[in-house]
Design an enzyme around this catalytic site. Structure first.
Site, PDB file in Angstrom:
ATOM      1  N   ARG A 113       0.860  -1.182   0.000  1.00  0.00           N
ATOM      2  CA  ARG A 113       0.000   0.000   0.000  1.00  0.00           C
ATOM      3  C   ARG A 113       0.899   1.235   0.000  1.00  0.00           C
ATOM      4  O   ARG A 113       2.029   1.180   0.494  1.00  0.00           O
ATOM      5  CB  ARG A 113      -0.910   0.008   1.226  1.00  0.00           C
ATOM      6  CG  ARG A 113      -1.829  -1.207   1.352  1.00  0.00           C
ATOM      7  CD  ARG A 113      -2.600  -1.154   2.663  1.00  0.00           C
ATOM      8  NE  ARG A 113      -3.522  -2.275   2.820  1.00  0.00           N
ATOM      9  CZ  ARG A 113      -3.205  -3.433   3.422  1.00  0.00           C
ATOM     10  NH1 ARG A 113      -1.984  -3.596   3.932  1.00  0.00           N
ATOM     11  NH2 ARG A 113      -4.094  -4.405   3.520  1.00  0.00           N
ATOM     12  N   LYS A 157      -1.875  -2.688   8.176  1.00  0.00           N
ATOM     13  CA  LYS A 157      -2.989  -2.205   8.992  1.00  0.00           C
ATOM     14  C   LYS A 157      -2.996  -2.906  10.349  1.00  0.00           C
ATOM     15  O   LYS A 157      -2.646  -4.078  10.465  1.00  0.00           O
ATOM     16  CB  LYS A 157      -4.316  -2.467   8.267  1.00  0.00           C
ATOM     17  CG  LYS A 157      -4.486  -1.656   6.983  1.00  0.00           C
ATOM     18  CD  LYS A 157      -5.825  -1.949   6.337  1.00  0.00           C
ATOM     19  CE  LYS A 157      -6.026  -1.103   5.085  1.00  0.00           C
ATOM     20  NZ  LYS A 157      -7.327  -1.380   4.427  1.00  0.00           N
ATOM     21  N   HIS A 198      -2.791   2.157  -5.829  1.00  0.00           N
ATOM     22  CA  HIS A 198      -3.611   0.964  -5.638  1.00  0.00           C
ATOM     23  C   HIS A 198      -3.708   0.156  -6.924  1.00  0.00           C
ATOM     24  O   HIS A 198      -3.866  -1.060  -6.884  1.00  0.00           O
ATOM     25  CB  HIS A 198      -5.002   1.354  -5.130  1.00  0.00           C
ATOM     26  CG  HIS A 198      -5.512   0.442  -4.063  1.00  0.00           C
ATOM     27  ND1 HIS A 198      -4.827   0.224  -2.882  1.00  0.00           N
ATOM     28  CD2 HIS A 198      -6.620  -0.337  -4.004  1.00  0.00           C
ATOM     29  CE1 HIS A 198      -5.511  -0.630  -2.141  1.00  0.00           C
ATOM     30  NE2 HIS A 198      -6.590  -0.992  -2.799  1.00  0.00           N
ATOM     31  N   ARG A 244      -0.844  -2.044  -6.923  1.00  0.00           N
ATOM     32  CA  ARG A 244      -1.101  -3.152  -5.985  1.00  0.00           C
ATOM     33  C   ARG A 244      -1.991  -4.203  -6.647  1.00  0.00           C
ATOM     34  O   ARG A 244      -1.749  -5.409  -6.526  1.00  0.00           O
ATOM     35  CB  ARG A 244      -1.740  -2.584  -4.714  1.00  0.00           C
ATOM     36  CG  ARG A 244      -2.065  -3.607  -3.625  1.00  0.00           C
ATOM     37  CD  ARG A 244      -2.463  -2.851  -2.352  1.00  0.00           C
ATOM     38  NE  ARG A 244      -3.196  -3.663  -1.399  1.00  0.00           N
ATOM     39  CZ  ARG A 244      -2.631  -4.440  -0.482  1.00  0.00           C
ATOM     40  NH1 ARG A 244      -1.317  -4.541  -0.439  1.00  0.00           N
ATOM     41  NH2 ARG A 244      -3.373  -5.115   0.366  1.00  0.00           N
ATOM     42  N   HIS A 296      -3.709  -9.366   3.508  1.00  0.00           N
ATOM     43  CA  HIS A 296      -5.154  -9.456   3.719  1.00  0.00           C
ATOM     44  C   HIS A 296      -5.452 -10.363   4.908  1.00  0.00           C
ATOM     45  O   HIS A 296      -4.866 -11.444   5.026  1.00  0.00           O
ATOM     46  CB  HIS A 296      -5.853 -10.019   2.478  1.00  0.00           C
ATOM     47  CG  HIS A 296      -5.938  -9.047   1.346  1.00  0.00           C
ATOM     48  ND1 HIS A 296      -6.167  -9.419   0.044  1.00  0.00           N
ATOM     49  CD2 HIS A 296      -5.835  -7.692   1.323  1.00  0.00           C
ATOM     50  CE1 HIS A 296      -6.200  -8.346  -0.724  1.00  0.00           C
ATOM     51  NE2 HIS A 296      -5.995  -7.289   0.034  1.00  0.00           N
ATOM     52  N   TYR A 347      -9.425 -11.025  -6.943  1.00  0.00           N
ATOM     53  CA  TYR A 347      -8.457 -10.992  -8.042  1.00  0.00           C
ATOM     54  C   TYR A 347      -8.580 -12.211  -8.947  1.00  0.00           C
ATOM     55  O   TYR A 347      -8.212 -12.160 -10.112  1.00  0.00           O
ATOM     56  CB  TYR A 347      -7.037 -10.890  -7.488  1.00  0.00           C
ATOM     57  CG  TYR A 347      -6.789  -9.612  -6.728  1.00  0.00           C
ATOM     58  CD1 TYR A 347      -6.535  -8.428  -7.398  1.00  0.00           C
ATOM     59  CD2 TYR A 347      -6.841  -9.579  -5.338  1.00  0.00           C
ATOM     60  CE1 TYR A 347      -6.326  -7.242  -6.706  1.00  0.00           C
ATOM     61  CE2 TYR A 347      -6.631  -8.401  -4.634  1.00  0.00           C
ATOM     62  CZ  TYR A 347      -6.374  -7.246  -5.329  1.00  0.00           C
ATOM     63  OH  TYR A 347      -6.175  -6.073  -4.633  1.00  0.00           O
TER      64      TYR A 347
END
Length: 314
Positions: free
Chosen positions: A164, A187, A259, A262, A285, A294
């Site tokens: 990110r 995150k 993004h 990414r 994730h 994806y």
């Protein structure tokens, strides 16, 4: 019960129930004026729809009225365009809260909206550049000078790791101490080690040896990996600007954001045969379900190739 009149098309009992619920939201829930205005608007639309169906009292509302209202929001009406799934879901949330309140307060015997499901939001497939477009982008980042070396290293790293943009600009020099890998801070404070390919490693080495010392001398000491023109940590906004400028030089008309790089990283890995759970770990994730979107991109590519290549596809 009071019937609706020409001057007041909303039945008094329905409007009184709505007003009572709005007072509850104001006093008990402490909603902001903006949120309260949204509830008032959404419930006003619902109550008006009920009145048009001849419903004059909350006790008359059946589950069918709620589902018909939701369906009408999605299909639209003469002179009224249909609403997006997200907008419909927001209005239904207000309606469900209203009916839950009516049951709790004893105004109605049951909550007729408790199991009405919001329309499913259409999955938005992520955009991805082709491998050729990525190569053009990275080549356009090359050039003389410290800033060009930084730009090449930044974009190579973004594509090589799927990081990110916040993770990339948050890197410190110590996070790339081990050759061939980088420690990303994701995150929720979670860290992950991601491999760095040869091209990205070479770009990072060139930046660290020649360009970063020059940029660092322009400001105060900082552990940040990527530095701006004045020697401070590169900001997210500046990194966005770098990518936009390079994409323009590369002649890429499609919108290119961090993004998108990414998404391209994940899509190209899956197209190359990578397992979805490996891609999940690389992207950071929490759930594989997030990564599986994806796989839809690669499936669409397969269908396109089949449709245009197989002699009996059509």
């Amino acid at each position: 019960m009071t019937e609706a009149t020409e001057d007041d098309p909303t039945p008094a009992a329905l409007d009184a129930a709505r007003s009572r619920y709005l007072r509850h939201l104001t006093i008990e829930r402490g909603l902001s004026p903006n949120s309260l205005a949204a509830y008032r608007r959404d419930l006003g639309r619902y109550v008006a729809a009920l009145a048009a169906e001849g419903v004059i009292d909350p006790a008359q509302i059946a589950r069918g009225h709620v589902t018909a209202f939701v369906a009408a929001l999605r299909t639209g009406a003469p002179g009224v365009p249909p609403l997006a799934a997200s907008s419909t879901a927001r209005i239904l949330s207000a309606v469900r809260g209203f009916h839950r309140f009516l049951e709790e307060e004893g105004i109605t015997e049951t909550d007729v909206a408790y199991d009405v499901v919001a329309p499913k939001r259409p999955e938005r497939l992520p955009k991805a550049l082709t491998i050729d477009q990525v190569e053009r982008l990275l080549e356009a980042a090359s050039g003389e000078g410290a800033l060009r070396a930084r730009d090449r290293a930044l974009l190579e790293l973004l594509y090589a790791t799927g990081a990110r943009i916040s993770e990339a600009v948050g890197l410190d020099v110590d996070d790339v101490a081990e050759p061939g890998s980088v420690r990303l801070h994701g995150k929720g404070g979670k860290q992950r080690i991601v491999p760095v390919g040869r091209y990205a490693q070479e770009a990072l080495d060139a930046y660290l040896v020649r360009a970063r010392p020059e940029l660092s001398a322009r400001g105060t000491a900082t552990p940040a990996l990527f530095l701006g023109a004045r020697g401070a940590r590169l900001s997210r906004q500046s990194a966005w600007h770098v990518l936009s400028a390079v994409a323009e030089r590369a002649g890429l008309r499609a919108h290119v954001s961090p993004h998108v790089l990414r998404h391209s990283f994940a899509t190209h890995l899956l197209q190359g045969g990578a397992d979805v759970r490996v891609v999940q770990e690389l992207l950071g994730h929490a759930s594989v379900a997030t990564t599986q979107i994806y796989t839809l991109v690669t499936a669409d590519t397969l269908l396109d190739v089949y449709a245009t290549s197989h002699p009996r596809a059509r």
